[in-house]
Write an enzyme that holds these catalytic residues in place. Structure first.
Site, PDB file in Angstrom:
ATOM      1  N   LYS A  22      60.035  56.415  37.380  1.00  0.00           N
ATOM      2  CA  LYS A  22      60.853  55.893  38.476  1.00  0.00           C
ATOM      3  C   LYS A  22      61.553  57.038  39.219  1.00  0.00           C
ATOM      4  O   LYS A  22      61.574  58.177  38.734  1.00  0.00           O
ATOM      5  CB  LYS A  22      61.862  54.892  37.896  1.00  0.00           C
ATOM      6  CG  LYS A  22      61.191  53.650  37.262  1.00  0.00           C
ATOM      7  CD  LYS A  22      62.215  52.644  36.747  1.00  0.00           C
ATOM      8  CE  LYS A  22      61.542  51.430  36.124  1.00  0.00           C
ATOM      9  NZ  LYS A  22      62.519  50.383  35.716  1.00  0.00           N
TER      10      LYS A  22
ATOM     11  N   TYR B  37      57.551  44.052  42.108  1.00  0.00           N
ATOM     12  CA  TYR B  37      58.514  43.374  41.240  1.00  0.00           C
ATOM     13  C   TYR B  37      58.697  41.894  41.613  1.00  0.00           C
ATOM     14  O   TYR B  37      59.742  41.311  41.311  1.00  0.00           O
ATOM     15  CB  TYR B  37      59.860  44.107  41.274  1.00  0.00           C
ATOM     16  CG  TYR B  37      59.952  45.266  40.299  1.00  0.00           C
ATOM     17  CD1 TYR B  37      59.753  45.075  38.925  1.00  0.00           C
ATOM     18  CD2 TYR B  37      60.280  46.551  40.730  1.00  0.00           C
ATOM     19  CE1 TYR B  37      59.855  46.128  38.023  1.00  0.00           C
ATOM     20  CE2 TYR B  37      60.388  47.610  39.828  1.00  0.00           C
ATOM     21  CZ  TYR B  37      60.171  47.388  38.477  1.00  0.00           C
ATOM     22  OH  TYR B  37      60.279  48.427  37.576  1.00  0.00           O
TER      23      TYR B  37
ATOM     24  N   ASN C 263      66.336  53.528  34.634  1.00  0.00           N
ATOM     25  CA  ASN C 263      65.893  53.745  33.255  1.00  0.00           C
ATOM     26  C   ASN C 263      64.566  54.498  33.142  1.00  0.00           C
ATOM     27  O   ASN C 263      63.809  54.312  32.201  1.00  0.00           O
ATOM     28  CB  ASN C 263      65.883  52.416  32.495  1.00  0.00           C
ATOM     29  CG  ASN C 263      64.988  51.377  33.160  1.00  0.00           C
ATOM     30  OD1 ASN C 263      64.291  51.678  34.125  1.00  0.00           O
ATOM     31  ND2 ASN C 263      64.982  50.177  32.631  1.00  0.00           N
TER      32      ASN C 263
ATOM     33  N   HIS D 194      58.704  52.713  33.823  1.00  0.00           N
ATOM     34  CA  HIS D 194      58.240  51.321  33.772  1.00  0.00           C
ATOM     35  C   HIS D 194      56.962  51.294  32.968  1.00  0.00           C
ATOM     36  O   HIS D 194      56.153  52.213  33.064  1.00  0.00           O
ATOM     37  CB  HIS D 194      57.954  50.797  35.187  1.00  0.00           C
ATOM     38  CG  HIS D 194      57.085  49.572  35.174  1.00  0.00           C
ATOM     39  ND1 HIS D 194      57.597  48.317  35.020  1.00  0.00           N
ATOM     40  CD2 HIS D 194      55.730  49.431  35.220  1.00  0.00           C
ATOM     41  CE1 HIS D 194      56.600  47.442  34.994  1.00  0.00           C
ATOM     42  NE2 HIS D 194      55.457  48.099  35.117  1.00  0.00           N
TER      43      HIS D 194
ATOM     44  N   GLU E 295      49.182  45.099  37.804  1.00  0.00           N
ATOM     45  CA  GLU E 295      49.916  46.309  38.189  1.00  0.00           C
ATOM     46  C   GLU E 295      48.991  47.512  38.399  1.00  0.00           C
ATOM     47  O   GLU E 295      49.216  48.326  39.297  1.00  0.00           O
ATOM     48  CB  GLU E 295      50.978  46.615  37.131  1.00  0.00           C
ATOM     49  CG  GLU E 295      52.076  45.550  37.130  1.00  0.00           C
ATOM     50  CD  GLU E 295      53.112  45.749  36.028  1.00  0.00           C
ATOM     51  OE1 GLU E 295      52.974  46.683  35.215  1.00  0.00           O
ATOM     52  OE2 GLU E 295      54.079  44.962  36.002  1.00  0.00           O
TER      53      GLU E 295
HETATM   54  P1  ATP Z   1      60.125  47.618  33.514  1.00  0.00           P
HETATM   55  O1  ATP Z   1      59.557  46.300  34.001  1.00  0.00           O
HETATM   56  O2  ATP Z   1      60.691  48.474  34.620  1.00  0.00           O
HETATM   57  O3  ATP Z   1      59.173  48.362  32.641  1.00  0.00           O
HETATM   58  P2  ATP Z   1      61.517  46.215  31.468  1.00  0.00           P
HETATM   59  O4  ATP Z   1      60.253  45.439  31.316  1.00  0.00           O
HETATM   60  O5  ATP Z   1      62.095  46.878  30.275  1.00  0.00           O
HETATM   61  O6  ATP Z   1      61.361  47.328  32.563  1.00  0.00           O
HETATM   62  P3  ATP Z   1      62.472  44.035  33.079  1.00  0.00           P
HETATM   63  O7  ATP Z   1      63.221  42.913  32.468  1.00  0.00           O
HETATM   64  O8  ATP Z   1      61.048  43.826  33.468  1.00  0.00           O
HETATM   65  O9  ATP Z   1      62.624  45.299  32.110  1.00  0.00           O
HETATM   66  O10 ATP Z   1      63.304  44.518  34.341  1.00  0.00           O
HETATM   67  C1  ATP Z   1      62.706  45.345  35.320  1.00  0.00           C
HETATM   68  C2  ATP Z   1      63.663  46.421  35.710  1.00  0.00           C
HETATM   69  O11 ATP Z   1      64.773  45.835  36.371  1.00  0.00           O
HETATM   70  C3  ATP Z   1      64.306  47.187  34.542  1.00  0.00           C
HETATM   71  O12 ATP Z   1      63.513  48.219  34.063  1.00  0.00           O
HETATM   72  C4  ATP Z   1      65.556  47.719  35.191  1.00  0.00           C
HETATM   73  O13 ATP Z   1      65.268  48.849  36.012  1.00  0.00           O
HETATM   74  C5  ATP Z   1      65.963  46.559  36.069  1.00  0.00           C
HETATM   75  N1  ATP Z   1      66.869  45.642  35.376  1.00  0.00           N
HETATM   76  C6  ATP Z   1      66.588  44.785  34.365  1.00  0.00           C
HETATM   77  N2  ATP Z   1      67.648  44.086  33.970  1.00  0.00           N
HETATM   78  C7  ATP Z   1      68.666  44.505  34.771  1.00  0.00           C
HETATM   79  C8  ATP Z   1      70.042  44.165  34.877  1.00  0.00           C
HETATM   80  N3  ATP Z   1      70.610  43.241  34.094  1.00  0.00           N
HETATM   81  N4  ATP Z   1      70.773  44.818  35.823  1.00  0.00           N
HETATM   82  C9  ATP Z   1      70.213  45.736  36.638  1.00  0.00           C
HETATM   83  N5  ATP Z   1      68.933  46.092  36.590  1.00  0.00           N
HETATM   84  C10 ATP Z   1      68.162  45.491  35.675  1.00  0.00           C
HETATM   85 MG    MG Z   2      59.200  44.553  32.957  1.00  0.00          MG
END
Ligand code: ATP
Ligand code: MG
Length: 138
Positions: free
Chosen positions: A9, A49, A112, A115, A126
């Site tokens: 990211k 997303y 974070n 992804h 994806e």
């Molecule tokens: P990713 O899909 O990016 O690999 P993930 O699967 O661990 O991460 P998801 O639940 O799919 O998490 O959420 C997608 C992304 O949205 C997260 O990686 C983070 O960047 C953001 N995100 C998730 N939860 C929150 C939250 N509560 N507040 C802010 N941002 C969030």
């Molecule tokens: Mg995810």
């Protein structure tokens, strides 16, 4: 053999840890079979997303994902979807296991670093979102 989509990211690219992230994949026996650096438009980030479009963090997340360049990769290996998720660590770096990418480098639940696709169906969507068949060299 399985494939998954990995993104570094904008925060990860800005921290200059592209090599560090790739090193962790390679050390775990995972192969990078496609890779490109790109800067998403708002529309492209929203499409990627789309599953999260009803979430309260959708606007902030898509703006963050367009805030700078990212690196997109296709990873290949046995059980690579789960393996990559394990190397990444929990979404919230505060809950991520020690030695994971997010525990070591994330600063925020949103920012974070990486992804990774979470299932075979999302991986297929994806990977096709970022790469054509000819760009994937196994
Ligand atoms: P990713 O899909 O990016 O690999 P993930 O699967 O661990 O991460 P998801 O639940 O799919 O998490 O959420 C997608 C992304 O949205 C997260 O990686 C983070 O960047 C953001 N995100 C998730 N939860 C929150 C939250 N509560 N507040 C802010 N941002 C969030
Ligand atoms: Mg995810």
């Amino acid at each position: 053999m399985e494939r998954t989509l990995s993104l570094i990211k904008p925060d990860g690219v800005a921290k200059n840890i592209i090599g560090e992230v790739i090193k962790r994949f390679e050390t775990a026996g995972i192969k990078v079979v496609a890779m490109k650096k790109l800067h998403l438009s708002q529309k492209q980030a929203e499409g990627f997303y789309a599953v999260h479009k009803e979430r309260p963090f959708f606007k902030s997340l898509t703006e963050f994902m367009t805030s700078g360049p990212i690196v997109a990769m296709v990873l290949e290996g046995e059980d690579v979807i789960a393996k990559n998720r394990k190397l990444m660590g929990a979404t919230n770096f505060k809950n991520a296991e020690e030695g994971t990418i997010r525990r070591d480098y994330a600063t925020d639940i949103e920012k974070n670093v990486v992804h990774g696709s979470d299932a075979p169906e999302t991986a297929a969507f994806e990977i096709a979102y970022f790469f054509s068949m000819m760009e994937i060299v196994g």
